[in-house]
Every structure is written in structure tokens, then in C-alpha cells.
Motif scaffolding. Structure first.
Motif, PDB file in Angstrom:
ATOM      1  N   ALA A 121       0.823  -1.204   0.000  1.00 18.56           N
ATOM      2  CA  ALA A 121       0.000   0.000   0.000  1.00 18.56           C
ATOM      3  C   ALA A 121       0.860   1.258   0.000  1.00 18.56           C
ATOM      4  N   VAL A 122       1.944   1.220   0.811  1.00 21.19           N
ATOM      5  CA  VAL A 122       2.838   2.385   0.867  1.00 21.19           C
ATOM      6  C   VAL A 122       3.479   2.627  -0.491  1.00 21.19           C
ATOM      7  N   LYS A 123       3.946   1.528  -1.141  1.00 23.05           N
ATOM      8  CA  LYS A 123       4.555   1.659  -2.472  1.00 23.05           C
ATOM      9  C   LYS A 123       3.548   2.187  -3.486  1.00 23.05           C
ATOM     10  N   ALA A 124       2.305   1.680  -3.406  1.00 23.59           N
ATOM     11  CA  ALA A 124       1.290   2.106  -4.376  1.00 23.59           C
ATOM     12  C   ALA A 124       0.942   3.573  -4.200  1.00 23.59           C
ATOM     13  N   LEU A 125       0.802   3.996  -2.925  1.00 23.05           N
ATOM     14  CA  LEU A 125       0.423   5.381  -2.671  1.00 23.05           C
ATOM     15  C   LEU A 125       1.566   6.354  -2.932  1.00 23.05           C
ATOM     16  N   GLN A 126       2.798   5.920  -2.598  1.00 25.01           N
ATOM     17  CA  GLN A 126       3.936   6.819  -2.769  1.00 25.01           C
ATOM     18  C   GLN A 126       4.497   6.795  -4.184  1.00 25.01           C
ATOM     19  N   PHE A 127       4.609   5.574  -4.779  1.00 25.25           N
ATOM     20  CA  PHE A 127       5.283   5.422  -6.071  1.00 25.25           C
ATOM     21  C   PHE A 127       4.362   4.946  -7.182  1.00 25.25           C
ATOM     22  N   GLY A 128       3.088   4.590  -6.874  1.00 26.09           N
ATOM     23  CA  GLY A 128       2.180   4.115  -7.907  1.00 26.09           C
ATOM     24  C   GLY A 128       2.380   2.654  -8.260  1.00 26.09           C
ATOM     25  N   MET A 129       3.310   1.949  -7.598  1.00 31.59           N
ATOM     26  CA  MET A 129       3.610   0.562  -7.960  1.00 31.59           C
ATOM     27  C   MET A 129       2.643  -0.371  -7.243  1.00 31.59           C
ATOM     28  N   GLY A 130       2.067  -1.301  -8.005  1.00 27.68           N
ATOM     29  CA  GLY A 130       1.150  -2.272  -7.435  1.00 27.68           C
ATOM     30  C   GLY A 130      -0.259  -1.760  -7.291  1.00 27.68           C
ATOM     31  N   SER A 131      -0.523  -0.508  -7.661  1.00 32.30           N
ATOM     32  CA  SER A 131      -1.854   0.064  -7.500  1.00 32.30           C
ATOM     33  C   SER A 131      -2.789  -0.430  -8.596  1.00 32.30           C
ATOM     34  N   THR A 132      -4.049  -0.704  -8.193  1.00 26.24           N
ATOM     35  CA  THR A 132      -5.065  -1.083  -9.185  1.00 26.24           C
ATOM     36  C   THR A 132      -5.888   0.116  -9.621  1.00 26.24           C
ATOM     37  N   THR A 133      -5.579   1.304  -9.078  1.00 31.34           N
ATOM     38  CA  THR A 133      -6.326   2.516  -9.447  1.00 31.34           C
ATOM     39  C   THR A 133      -5.483   3.496 -10.227  1.00 31.34           C
ATOM     40  N   GLY A 134      -4.247   3.115 -10.601  1.00 33.41           N
ATOM     41  CA  GLY A 134      -3.400   4.008 -11.387  1.00 33.41           C
ATOM     42  C   GLY A 134      -2.462   4.852 -10.563  1.00 33.41           C
ATOM     43  N   GLY A 135      -2.507   4.750  -9.241  1.00 35.19           N
ATOM     44  CA  GLY A 135      -1.600   5.526  -8.413  1.00 35.19           C
ATOM     45  C   GLY A 135      -2.175   6.887  -8.062  1.00 35.19           C
ATOM     46  N   THR A 136      -1.342   7.699  -7.403  1.00 35.46           N
ATOM     47  CA  THR A 136      -1.747   9.027  -6.959  1.00 35.46           C
ATOM     48  C   THR A 136      -2.045   9.926  -8.166  1.00 35.46           C
ATOM     49  N   VAL A 137      -3.113  10.724  -8.061  1.00 32.83           N
ATOM     50  CA  VAL A 137      -3.471  11.669  -9.120  1.00 32.83           C
ATOM     51  C   VAL A 137      -2.735  12.989  -8.871  1.00 32.83           C
ATOM     52  N   VAL A 138      -2.024  13.488  -9.899  1.00 37.20           N
ATOM     53  CA  VAL A 138      -1.340  14.772  -9.778  1.00 37.20           C
ATOM     54  C   VAL A 138      -1.834  15.705 -10.882  1.00 37.20           C
ATOM     55  N   THR A 139      -1.764  17.008 -10.578  1.00 41.65           N
ATOM     56  CA  THR A 139      -2.162  18.022 -11.571  1.00 41.65           C
ATOM     57  C   THR A 139      -0.998  18.900 -11.982  1.00 41.65           C
ATOM     58  N   ASP A 140       0.156  18.722 -11.336  1.00 48.63           N
ATOM     59  CA  ASP A 140       1.338  19.519 -11.667  1.00 48.63           C
ATOM     60  C   ASP A 140       2.550  18.598 -11.653  1.00 48.63           C
ATOM     61  N   ALA A 141       3.004  18.179 -12.839  1.00 51.73           N
ATOM     62  CA  ALA A 141       4.126  17.242 -12.935  1.00 51.73           C
ATOM     63  C   ALA A 141       5.459  17.910 -12.633  1.00 51.73           C
ATOM     64  N   GLU A 142       5.499  19.229 -12.595  1.00 53.15           N
ATOM     65  CA  GLU A 142       6.762  19.921 -12.417  1.00 53.15           C
ATOM     66  C   GLU A 142       7.147  20.093 -10.956  1.00 53.15           C
TER      67      GLU A 142
ATOM     68  N   VAL B 277      -2.478  11.030 -14.282  1.00 55.90           N
ATOM     69  CA  VAL B 277      -2.788  12.402 -14.688  1.00 55.90           C
ATOM     70  C   VAL B 277      -4.109  12.414 -15.447  1.00 55.90           C
ATOM     71  N   GLY B 278      -4.781  13.567 -15.371  1.00 59.52           N
ATOM     72  CA  GLY B 278      -6.098  13.711 -15.991  1.00 59.52           C
ATOM     73  C   GLY B 278      -6.053  14.544 -17.258  1.00 59.52           C
ATOM     74  N   PRO B 279      -7.209  15.078 -17.692  1.00 57.48           N
ATOM     75  CA  PRO B 279      -7.275  15.820 -18.963  1.00 57.48           C
ATOM     76  C   PRO B 279      -6.450  17.107 -18.962  1.00 57.48           C
ATOM     77  N   THR B 280      -6.197  17.679 -17.769  1.00 53.40           N
ATOM     78  CA  THR B 280      -5.428  18.927 -17.703  1.00 53.40           C
ATOM     79  C   THR B 280      -4.392  18.814 -16.594  1.00 53.40           C
ATOM     80  N   TRP B 281      -3.111  19.016 -16.935  1.00 53.83           N
ATOM     81  CA  TRP B 281      -2.055  18.997 -15.903  1.00 53.83           C
ATOM     82  C   TRP B 281      -0.836  19.769 -16.411  1.00 53.83           C
ATOM     83  N   VAL B 282      -0.139  20.370 -15.484  1.00 55.65           N
ATOM     84  CA  VAL B 282       1.034  21.178 -15.804  1.00 55.65           C
ATOM     85  C   VAL B 282       2.181  20.251 -16.216  1.00 55.65           C
ATOM     86  N   GLY B 283       2.790  20.550 -17.362  1.00 55.31           N
ATOM     87  CA  GLY B 283       3.879  19.719 -17.875  1.00 55.31           C
ATOM     88  C   GLY B 283       3.445  18.785 -18.974  1.00 55.31           C
TER      89      GLY B 283
END
Length: 540
Positions: free
Chosen positions: A65-86, A96-102
Motif C-alpha cells: 500500500a505504501v509503495k502504491a500510494l507513494q510510487f504508484g507501484m502495485g496500484s489497481t487505481t493508477g496511483g496518486t493523481v497529480v495536476t502539476d508534474a513539475e 494524470v487527468g485531462p489537464t495537468w502542468v507539464g
């Protein structure tokens, strides 16, 4: 989350566990169900929050769970959602979704939805790498941060997103044939220097006094010299020339001069006036005839329609009508219109993205030199054709054998087999086997056994191959429990005919039975009760 001190007063002052001190009357810390349930809910919430179902047999779910939440590894939901890749700093896989920085695409765009892999190359955030993969399109892009600055994304082109080139989209395009270039109607093929040269040679020729065509512009020096007959005067160079020569005319200096009268023109003695078209026409009408291809004379100016048609040989083309005609012919080439093109630079040929310039033999040769290499046993490439001598020798490994040279080589080494010479031989058919007269065909194991069969049993048979006549002999024993005739099935049916059957009693007594008849499928014996009759049946 809570400390143990939130559920019991047996914790120490820091709210932590203690083993107690019996001598001092201090009790050890009590573990209450409320505290254990809190810890359990916290841990279960961590696992479930990462999109992982609880599994009583898996003791590594918190780590996953820690790896999935922190690094996205092993997640069945695609990992943490971010809106600013920079702002990412840790190596991770995020969603990432339809709109994100970077993003490689500006503004809201469904192609932006997908997965982003982020990695920091060194300590700090000055050098980083990101890879984006869209979940709605066949798009993969990369970008890197160098010395604190993100570079533009680079896209990976592949068979999923590189298709046929059009006038709006870069892609793959076939080379046009000479017929397609001449027709000028195909918008989906590329013109080569050779086919373009052939087409231009047919429509664009150098201008002469008798043929409309290409002609260069005269320089000011050429206009001033007045000796060049292979270039055209522009309004600017003409004005410059006239400005230098139009002064008052004298016998020593060219310049302005009065018009001559008709009488002056006819007399031809006045040297201080100029002839007008009218007076000249009157004079020339008396002395000059109409121009032909053999005789110098008068000629009218061609109209624009005449110049465009190109069929009139009795009028003269003016610079204006020539310019209009050339403007109709000299248009910029496109994928649908034949015309003129500038030459491609070597960089444009190497990039392969410019569709508005023409490749020359030199730039094409340089480009092909980097792409087409000689073939080896480990690399695809080009090969020269082997000569017949090379094929016969069989020692050259750097040339290709053609069907003709291979056929000649095989004709020399592969000959028909005879009783004294090894070679190729055809396989005998069943009819050849049956005839038994052909000595130029080989018998296979299957053909040699053709029709042979042998059943080793109390009631059995032996059947010879068809090429040995197909003779069949069958045998067996019938047990008679009562007096009379007994008919049984043969071990095999005779294929074509029956000779007959015979037999006798199987005992050291006077014959009590006999075999007396056979059909294609049965044999009959006669005996007194209590005896066995051995029989033989013959056929083919």
C-alpha cells in the motif's frame, strides 16, 4: 491515530508503553481493545486506500500500500493523481487527468489522461526525467530537465501513430511513377528529382527568338551594354538606362529630338528629327513587306490568347504577354499541381519532414549512404548479383544468386539417377508398381508394402501386395457342438475374388469334418458334434 495513553492510564508520561516496576508499585502498561482496534483500522485504511483488497494470508499488504500510494507501484487505481508534474521530486508512477502542468498537449485534452513516470537522476531536482503514456491514444512522450530547465517533449513515433502522409499530416508516402508525374493528378505520392526533371524538360525550355520559354532577367550593366540577347529588360533597368541616354539629341549625343514630317522621311535627308510610326509606316509600306520565316519585314504583336495558344507563327510576343504566359506555367509545385520547387538542403533531406522542396541526386545519395549498407549474415542490406562463375565456384559469400545462375548450377550437378550414376529419381506410383516394367522410378517403403498385411492369430490371414498379385490366404478353426454345417466370418474380406476353401478334423481320428465352401466374407465347415475343424480359404 492515538497513543496508548489515550485508552489507559498505565502509560508513562510520554504516552508510551512501560513494563512497570512492581517494587515501586508501578503497573505495566495495559493493552486495551480500543487501542488495538484503532491500530487495526489505521492499517486497514492504508491498504484499502491504496485500492488493495484485504487478504488475511498476505503479510506484505501494508508495504504494498505504501509503495502504491507513494510510487504508484502495485496500484489497481493508477496511483496518486497529480495536476502539476513539475513539482514532483521522488521517483514515482502517478496518474494524470485531462489537464495537468507539464503535459505535451495544452489545455484540456482527453489524450492527456494516462500514466506519468517520474525519476530524479541525481540528488536535488535540477536533473529529472519524465515519460508520459496516454490511456486514450497511441502516444508516448519523453522530456528531461537539464540544469533546472524542462526541455520540450519528444514523441515516440511508431506503427500505431505514423500513417499515410496527407497535405496536413506528416507520414509515409510512396514515390510517384513517371506516368503519375506527367498526369499531375496524384496527390498521394512524392516526386523524385529524376521524374521532376523529366516533366520539367518537357514543359520548360529556354526562350529563343522563335520559342517561348524560360529566360533570366538582365542586369543594369547588361542593359547598358545592349549586347545580351538572352535576357529580358525589367521596368527598373529600362528606366535607369533611359535616364542616362535621353538628353537632347545632337549628331554627337543621343537625346530628345523633334518628329520628322512625311516629306522628310520620304526624302531621307534630314538628320535632326525622328520618324514616327505613321511616317515610318508610310515609308516602310513602300519599301518593306510583311515578315515571314524567310523574309525580314513587318509583323504584328501577338494577343495574350495567341501567346497562350502557342499556335500563331505570324505575330511577335511582347514582354507583357510572355510574362503572363510564364506566370500561368510557373506556379509553385504542390502535391496536386506541377510547378517549380526550390532545392532541399541536406538537413531537410535527413529530417524527411519537408514536402515543399526537391531532393537532388547529391543530397539523396548522402541520405541513402547513411541508410543503405551492404548486407551481411547478421545485417540486412544490399548485395550485388553473383556471376555464373561465382555460383559454380561456391566460395563467394558477398553476392546473391539469381534463379538463372542457380538453375544453371543445378543443371550441371543434379542429373538423373541410373544404375551406375547417383542422381535424382522420381517416386514410383501404384500403377507403375503394379505394371512392374519401369526401371526409372524408385519404390518407397509405403509403396513396397502396398496391400501387404499379416494377422498372426488362431483365425488369421496373410495378404500379399498388389504388385505381387494380391494373393490372400486365410485360416482358422470352427468348433462343432452339434452335427451339421457351421458358417463363420473370415478374418478379412477377400478384395476381388475367392478360389475356395478346404479343411479337416483337428484330432487323431478318422475325419469327422471338412471345410467345403467360402464367399468373399464367410467360410463354411461340416462336422459331427464334438470336433474342431481346421480350414484354409484362398482368394485374392
Amino acid at each position: 491515530m492515538q497513543k496508548i495513553s489515550d485508552s489507559t492510564n498505565t502509560a508513562n508520561a510520554a504516552g508510551e508503553f512501560t513494563e512497570g516496576n512492581p517494587a515501586a508499585g508501578a503497573a505495566a502498561t495495559l493493552i486495551k481493545a480500543s487501542w488495538l482496534n484503532t491500530i487495526q483500522r489505521e492499517l486497514c485504511g492504508l491498504v484499502l486506500g491504496a485500492g488493495i483488497s484485504l487478504n488475511a494470508t498476505d503479510d506484505a499488504q501494508v508495504l504494498k500500500a505504501v509503495k502504491a500510494l507513494q510510487f504508484g507501484m502495485g496500484s489497481t487505481t493508477g496511483g496518486t493523481v497529480v495536476t502539476d508534474a513539475e513539482v514532483l521530486t521522488s521517483t514515482s508512477i502517478v496518474r494524470v487527468g485531462p489537464t495537468w502542468v507539464g503535459s505535451p498537449y495544452t489545455g484540456p485534452n482527453s489524450v492527456n489522461q494516462g500514466s506519468l513516470f517520474h525519476r530524479s537522476a541525481f540528488d536535488g531536482t535540477s536533473y529529472q526525467v519524465q515519460m508520459f503514456q496516454s490511456m486514450t491514444a497511441d502516444v508516448i512522450s519523453f522530456r528531461r530537465k537539464t540544469n533546472g530547465t524542462w526541455q520540450d517533449p519528444v514523441f515516440a513515433w511508431h506503427t500505431g501513430n505514423l500513417g499515410q502522409a496527407t497535405t496536413n499530416v506528416a507520414g509515409i508516402v510512396p514515390i510517384a511513377t513517371t506516368a503519375q508525374v506527367d498526369a499531375g493528378t496524384n496527390a498521394g505520392a512524392a516526386v523524385t528529382p529524376l521524374t521532376l526533371a523529366g516533366r520539367l524538360a518537357a514543359v520548360l525550355v529556354g526562350a529563343t527568338t522563335g520559342v517561348a520559354g524560360l529566360i533570366k532577367l538582365a542586369t543594369g550593366a547588361m542593359v547598358d551594354a545592349g549586347t545580351d540577347n538572352n535576357s529580358v529588360v525589367t521596368p527598373l533597368t529600362l528606366a535607369g538606362r533611359l535616364g542616362a541616354v535621353l538628353v537632347g539629341a545632337t549628331t554627337e549625343t543621343a537625346g530628345l529630338i523633334k518628329l520628322a514630317t512625311r516629306a522628310m522621311v520620304d526624302a531621307g535627308t534630314d538628320n535632326n528629327s525622328v520618324v514616327t510610326p505613321l511616317t515610318l509606316a508610310g515609308r516602310l509600306g513602300a519599301v518593306l513587306v510583311g515578315a515571314t520565316t524567310e523574309v525580314a519585314g513587318f509583323i504584328k504583336l501577338a494577343t495574350q490568347a495567341m501567346v497562350d495558344t502557342g499556335a500563331d507563327n505570324n505575330s511577335a510576343v511582347t514582354p507583357m504577354t510572355l510574362k503572363k504566359r510564364l506566370a500561368d506555367l510557373w506556379v509553385s509545385a504542390s502535391t496536386s499541381v506541377s510547378g517549380v520547387l526550390k532545392l532541399s538542403t541536406q538537413a531537410q533531406v535527413d529530417a524527411g519532414t519537408d514536402s515543399s522542396t526537391a531532393v537532388t541526386p547529391q543530397t539523396l545519395s548522402t541520405r541513402l549512404g547513411t541508410l543503405i549498407v551492404s548486407a551481411t549474415t547478421t545485417a540486412s542490406g544490399i548485395l550485388k548479383l553473383a556471376t555464373q562463375v561465382m555460383v559454380n565456384a561456391g566460395t563467394d559469400n558477398n553476392s546473391a544468386v539469381t534463379p538463372l545462375t542457380l538453375a544453371n548450377k543445378l543443371a550441371a550437378v543434379v542429373v538423373g539417377a541410373t544404375e551406375s550414376v547417383a542422381g535424382v529419381i522420381r517416386v514410383a506410383t501404384s500403377d507403375i508398381m503394379a505394371a512392374g516394367t519401369d526401371n526409372s522410378a524408385a519404390v518407397t517403403v509405403s509403396k513396397l508394402r502396398l496391400g501387404f498385411a499379416f494377422l498372426t492369430a488362431t483365425n488369421g490371414f496373410i495378404a500379399f501386395p498388389g504388385w505381387l498379385g494380391g494373393f490372400v490366404m486365410q485360416w482358422g478353426t470352427n468348433s462343432h457342438t452339434v452335427n451339421g454345417t457351421q458358417t463363420v466370418s473370415l478374418p478379412m474380406a477377400f478384395p476381388r475374388g475367392v478360389f475356395g476353401a478346404f479343411g479337416g478334423t483337428v484330432a487323431a481320428v478318422a475325419p469327422q469334418g471338412t471345410g467345403f465352401g467360402a464367399t468373399f466374407t464367410t467360410v463354411s465347415t461340416y462336422s459331427a458334434a464334438g470336433y474342431n475343424v481346421f480350414w484354409l480359404a484362398l482368394g485374392y
